[in-house]
Write an enzyme that holds these catalytic residues in place. Structure first.
Site, PDB file in Angstrom:
ATOM      1  CD  GLU A  90      10.714  51.466   7.243  1.00  0.00           C
ATOM      2  OE1 GLU A  90      10.825  50.615   8.148  1.00  0.00           O
ATOM      3  OE2 GLU A  90      11.120  51.282   6.085  1.00  0.00           O
ATOM      4  NE  ARG A  92       9.245  61.883   6.688  1.00  0.00           N
ATOM      5  CZ  ARG A  92       9.187  61.998   5.367  1.00  0.00           C
ATOM      6  NH1 ARG A  92       8.156  62.623   4.813  1.00  0.00           N
ATOM      7  NH2 ARG A  92      10.144  61.531   4.611  1.00  0.00           N
ATOM      8  CG  ASN A 124      17.841  55.793   4.522  1.00  0.00           C
ATOM      9  OD1 ASN A 124      17.341  56.153   5.578  1.00  0.00           O
ATOM     10  ND2 ASN A 124      17.329  54.815   3.802  1.00  0.00           N
TER      11      ASN A 124
END
Length: 296
Positions: A90, A92, A124
């Site tokens: 996300e 990117r 993450n």
């Protein structure tokens, strides 16, 4: 689309997948195996993404890099109707929007809801650490929505069970104290020390104002809770509670981490019997405790 892939369980298969795309491809003009380019407007964020905050500084650096070199590492997405939902990448996608790109390299995978959340958490944790509250919320999602146990998550994600249990305990703190952890005013160690406090918010403010260490915070919590024993023990039991040995206190901490509530052990003098007390503060804590005990 790899729709015939064998369904993966938590952890190892997904970690291997992340390793498959961990290294950026050499160029954006020669896609890797299975890679596609999809219009950016057809790519949607994952509403269950465990990361809620994207720091402006690192994101701006990524935008500058993308403007110069493009997106070198493909996103992982899954088909949702006529669009695609982000499984991993996300940051990117957000940076590419700011860089005004028209399409992005992606790997399309047919993932279940559980696998999407698992990959998002793994990405993450492995690439850009979540703050402790985001990490704890991600673990809780895996437990509540998909029935994963602490032991299973610990083994699959390469974390100790105590690490996961201690993070989950932070979710029992008031939201205002959790906010201090999110913005970095308190470390996870400080927050853990405050879990058993009678007024964690008031003590959190003292810790922040005094820039106290974790050890000093623990001492402050013990001092503020010094009179609590009067409500539970009397006479010799009170003296015994005040004179608990290190092993007993450590066992209390371990049981607290395992159950998610404050645990107190009291031994009767000169005997093997005693009392184990579980103290919950909300009905949600009680429900969580009952679920854990039933599952075991």
């Amino acid at each position: 689309m790899a729709s015939n892939e064998k369904k993966r369980g938590l952890g190892r298969g997904l970690s291997a997948l992340m390793a498959d795309v961990a290294e950026p491809v050499a160029t954006t003009t020669t896609p890797g195996a299975g890679e596609q380019r999809i219009p950016i407007e057809k790519i949607k964020p994952n509403p269950n993404q465990p990361r809620r905050q994207f720091e402006a500084g690192p994101l701006e650096d990524l935008v500058a890099s993308i403007k110069e070199k493009g997106v070198l590492q493909p996103l992982i997405v899954r088909p949702i109707g006529d669009d695609y939902e982000i499984v991993a990448g996300e940051r990117r996608w957000r940076a590419a929007q700011q860089a005004q790109l028209h399409d992005l390299p992606v790997l399309v995978r047919d993932f279940s809801d559980a696998e999407v959340l698992e990959v998002a958490i793994i990405e993450n944790i492995q690439r850009a650490d979540l703050n402790p509250m985001e990490e704890a919320a991600g673990y809780k999602q895996l437990m509540d929505r998909f029935g994963h146990t602490q032991e299973k998550m610990a083994e699959a994600l390469g974390k100790s069970r105590s690490h996961i249990a201690n993070l989950l305990r932070l979710l029992h703190l008031p939201e205002s104290v959790q906010g201090f952890v999110i913005d970095g005013s308190l470390s996870a160690g400080h927050a853990r020390a405050l879990i058993t406090a009678d007024d964690p918010l008031a003590l959190a403010k003292k810790v922040i104002a005094g820039n106290l260490s974790v050890r000093a915070t623990e001492a402050l919590v013990k001092k503020s809770s010094g009179d609590v024993g009067k409500n539970i023990f009397t006479g010799s039991e009170k003296r015994s509670a005040a004179q608990k040995d290190a092993d007993t206190r450590a066992l209390e901490d371990d049981l607290s981490a395992a159950t998610g509530v404050k645990v107190t052990l009291s031994h009767k003098p000169d005997g093997e019997a005693g009392t184990l007390t579980l103290q919950y503060e909300t009905l949600d804590q009680l429900d969580d405790l009952c679920r854990r005990l039933s599952a075991s």
